[in-house]
Design a protein around this motif. Structure first.
Motif, PDB file in Angstrom:
ATOM      1  N   LEU A   1       0.828  -1.201   0.000  1.00 58.55           N
ATOM      2  CA  LEU A   1       0.000   0.000   0.000  1.00 58.55           C
ATOM      3  C   LEU A   1       0.870   1.262   0.000  1.00 58.55           C
ATOM      4  N   ARG A   2       1.936   1.252   0.791  1.00 56.90           N
ATOM      5  CA  ARG A   2       2.841   2.397   0.814  1.00 56.90           C
ATOM      6  C   ARG A   2       3.547   2.567  -0.525  1.00 56.90           C
ATOM      7  N   ALA A   3       3.951   1.484  -1.137  1.00 59.83           N
ATOM      8  CA  ALA A   3       4.619   1.557  -2.439  1.00 59.83           C
ATOM      9  C   ALA A   3       3.675   2.158  -3.479  1.00 59.83           C
ATOM     10  N   TRP A   4       2.430   1.719  -3.506  1.00 55.73           N
ATOM     11  CA  TRP A   4       1.468   2.261  -4.454  1.00 55.73           C
ATOM     12  C   TRP A   4       1.163   3.732  -4.158  1.00 55.73           C
ATOM     13  N   ALA A   5       1.161   4.116  -2.884  1.00 58.25           N
ATOM     14  CA  ALA A   5       0.925   5.514  -2.528  1.00 58.25           C
ATOM     15  C   ALA A   5       2.079   6.388  -3.017  1.00 58.25           C
ATOM     16  N   TRP A   6       3.320   5.918  -2.866  1.00 62.28           N
ATOM     17  CA  TRP A   6       4.473   6.672  -3.348  1.00 62.28           C
ATOM     18  C   TRP A   6       4.448   6.787  -4.879  1.00 62.28           C
ATOM     19  N   ILE A   7       4.093   5.725  -5.545  1.00 62.53           N
ATOM     20  CA  ILE A   7       4.027   5.749  -7.011  1.00 62.53           C
ATOM     21  C   ILE A   7       2.960   6.738  -7.468  1.00 62.53           C
ATOM     22  N   ALA A   8       1.785   6.697  -6.842  1.00 65.14           N
ATOM     23  CA  ALA A   8       0.703   7.614  -7.218  1.00 65.14           C
ATOM     24  C   ALA A   8       1.089   9.063  -6.923  1.00 65.14           C
ATOM     25  N   GLY A   9       1.755   9.295  -5.816  1.00 71.34           N
ATOM     26  CA  GLY A   9       2.195  10.650  -5.494  1.00 71.34           C
ATOM     27  C   GLY A   9       3.229  11.162  -6.476  1.00 71.34           C
ATOM     28  N   GLY A  10       4.173  10.322  -6.861  1.00 73.76           N
ATOM     29  CA  GLY A  10       5.183  10.719  -7.845  1.00 73.76           C
ATOM     30  C   GLY A  10       4.564  11.036  -9.193  1.00 73.76           C
ATOM     31  N   VAL A  11       3.615  10.217  -9.609  1.00 76.97           N
ATOM     32  CA  VAL A  11       2.934  10.482 -10.883  1.00 76.97           C
ATOM     33  C   VAL A  11       2.172  11.797 -10.808  1.00 76.97           C
ATOM     34  N   ALA A  12       1.478  12.036  -9.693  1.00 76.34           N
ATOM     35  CA  ALA A  12       0.727  13.285  -9.545  1.00 76.34           C
ATOM     36  C   ALA A  12       1.660  14.489  -9.503  1.00 76.34           C
ATOM     37  N   PHE A  13       2.853  14.349  -8.925  1.00 75.94           N
ATOM     38  CA  PHE A  13       3.795  15.458  -8.820  1.00 75.94           C
ATOM     39  C   PHE A  13       4.441  15.783 -10.162  1.00 75.94           C
ATOM     40  N   PHE A  14       4.835  14.778 -10.934  1.00 71.61           N
ATOM     41  CA  PHE A  14       5.564  15.008 -12.176  1.00 71.61           C
ATOM     42  C   PHE A  14       4.686  15.139 -13.403  1.00 71.61           C
ATOM     43  N   SER A  15       3.411  14.873 -13.313  1.00 71.45           N
ATOM     44  CA  SER A  15       2.560  14.926 -14.502  1.00 71.45           C
ATOM     45  C   SER A  15       2.448  16.327 -15.101  1.00 71.45           C
ATOM     46  N   PRO A  16       2.373  17.429 -14.339  1.00 73.02           N
ATOM     47  CA  PRO A  16       2.317  18.739 -15.013  1.00 73.02           C
ATOM     48  C   PRO A  16       3.554  19.035 -15.855  1.00 73.02           C
ATOM     49  N   TRP A  17       4.743  18.713 -15.342  1.00 74.23           N
ATOM     50  CA  TRP A  17       5.959  18.960 -16.121  1.00 74.23           C
ATOM     51  C   TRP A  17       6.023  18.048 -17.346  1.00 74.23           C
ATOM     52  N   THR A  18       5.540  16.856 -17.211  1.00 74.12           N
ATOM     53  CA  THR A  18       5.525  15.950 -18.355  1.00 74.12           C
ATOM     54  C   THR A  18       4.586  16.477 -19.434  1.00 74.12           C
ATOM     55  N   ILE A  19       3.425  16.949 -19.031  1.00 79.77           N
ATOM     56  CA  ILE A  19       2.461  17.467 -20.008  1.00 79.77           C
ATOM     57  C   ILE A  19       3.019  18.714 -20.675  1.00 79.77           C
ATOM     58  N   LEU A  20       3.631  19.618 -19.903  1.00 83.15           N
ATOM     59  CA  LEU A  20       4.218  20.815 -20.506  1.00 83.15           C
ATOM     60  C   LEU A  20       5.386  20.473 -21.415  1.00 83.15           C
ATOM     61  N   GLY A  21       6.154  19.476 -21.075  1.00 83.82           N
ATOM     62  CA  GLY A  21       7.277  19.072 -21.914  1.00 83.82           C
ATOM     63  C   GLY A  21       6.836  18.442 -23.219  1.00 83.82           C
ATOM     64  N   LEU A  22       5.710  17.779 -23.221  1.00 83.94           N
ATOM     65  CA  LEU A  22       5.222  17.123 -24.426  1.00 83.94           C
ATOM     66  C   LEU A  22       4.404  18.047 -25.317  1.00 83.94           C
ATOM     67  N   SER A  23       4.008  19.209 -24.827  1.00 86.32           N
ATOM     68  CA  SER A  23       3.191  20.123 -25.626  1.00 86.32           C
ATOM     69  C   SER A  23       4.044  20.710 -26.747  1.00 86.32           C
ATOM     70  N   PRO A  24       3.459  20.958 -27.918  1.00 83.38           N
ATOM     71  CA  PRO A  24       4.238  21.491 -29.039  1.00 83.38           C
ATOM     72  C   PRO A  24       4.609  22.955 -28.810  1.00 83.38           C
ATOM     73  N   LYS A  25       5.739  23.335 -29.357  1.00 81.09           N
ATOM     74  CA  LYS A  25       6.210  24.707 -29.246  1.00 81.09           C
ATOM     75  C   LYS A  25       5.386  25.588 -30.183  1.00 81.09           C
ATOM     76  N   PRO A  26       5.085  26.832 -29.778  1.00 77.82           N
ATOM     77  CA  PRO A  26       4.322  27.712 -30.667  1.00 77.82           C
ATOM     78  C   PRO A  26       5.161  28.142 -31.862  1.00 77.82           C
ATOM     79  N   ALA A  27       4.518  28.243 -33.024  1.00 78.50           N
ATOM     80  CA  ALA A  27       5.219  28.649 -34.236  1.00 78.50           C
ATOM     81  C   ALA A  27       5.387  30.153 -34.219  1.00 78.50           C
ATOM     82  N   SER A  28       6.557  30.607 -34.635  1.00 80.48           N
ATOM     83  CA  SER A  28       6.852  32.033 -34.670  1.00 80.48           C
ATOM     84  C   SER A  28       6.773  32.511 -36.102  1.00 80.48           C
ATOM     85  N   GLY A  29       6.290  33.738 -36.301  1.00 78.46           N
ATOM     86  CA  GLY A  29       6.143  34.280 -37.639  1.00 78.46           C
ATOM     87  C   GLY A  29       7.391  34.951 -38.164  1.00 78.46           C
ATOM     88  N   THR A  30       8.457  34.997 -37.400  1.00 75.51           N
ATOM     89  CA  THR A  30       9.671  35.667 -37.846  1.00 75.51           C
ATOM     90  C   THR A  30      10.517  34.720 -38.694  1.00 75.51           C
TER      91      THR A  30
END
Length: 109
Positions: free
Chosen positions: A16-45
């Protein structure tokens, strides 16, 4: 006839503790993962494809003139204190008054 339904087995505390740590790690790192996978905006220059950034140099000079009155020396002031010591008197000088300052003008080109 009684049919007994088998109870589902519970996980151990360690699992139970192992699964709690895994779930907490996923919840903590998911925003950075989503931002890292998002496409970069295209620039008109046109420089966007070359990888060079345009450089803009802004130069601003601010000048300020501070006029002060000529410093005057303060007269020496002797202070006699009564006390238990047998040395007699002590000598101290008063600090000079603060000079008058004026600020003129603003920023000049």
């Amino acid at each position: 006839m009684t049919d007994q339904v088998a109870k589902p087995r519970r996980l151990s505390r360690r699992m139970l503790r192992a699964w709690a740590w895994i779930a907490g790690g996923v919840a903590f790192f998911s925003p950075w993962t989503i931002l890292g996978l998002s496409p970069k905006p295209a620039s008109g220059t046109p420089e966007a494809g070359t990888g060079k950034r345009p450089v803009v140099i802004i130069r601003k000079i601010t000048r300020r003139v501070i006029v002060r009155a000529a410093p005057t020396s303060a007269p020496v002031r002797y202070v006699y204190t009564g006390g238990a010591s047998s040395s007699g008197s002590s000598v101290s000088s008063a600090p000079a008054p603060a000079p008058a300052t004026t600020t003129t003008g603003g920023s000049h080109p």
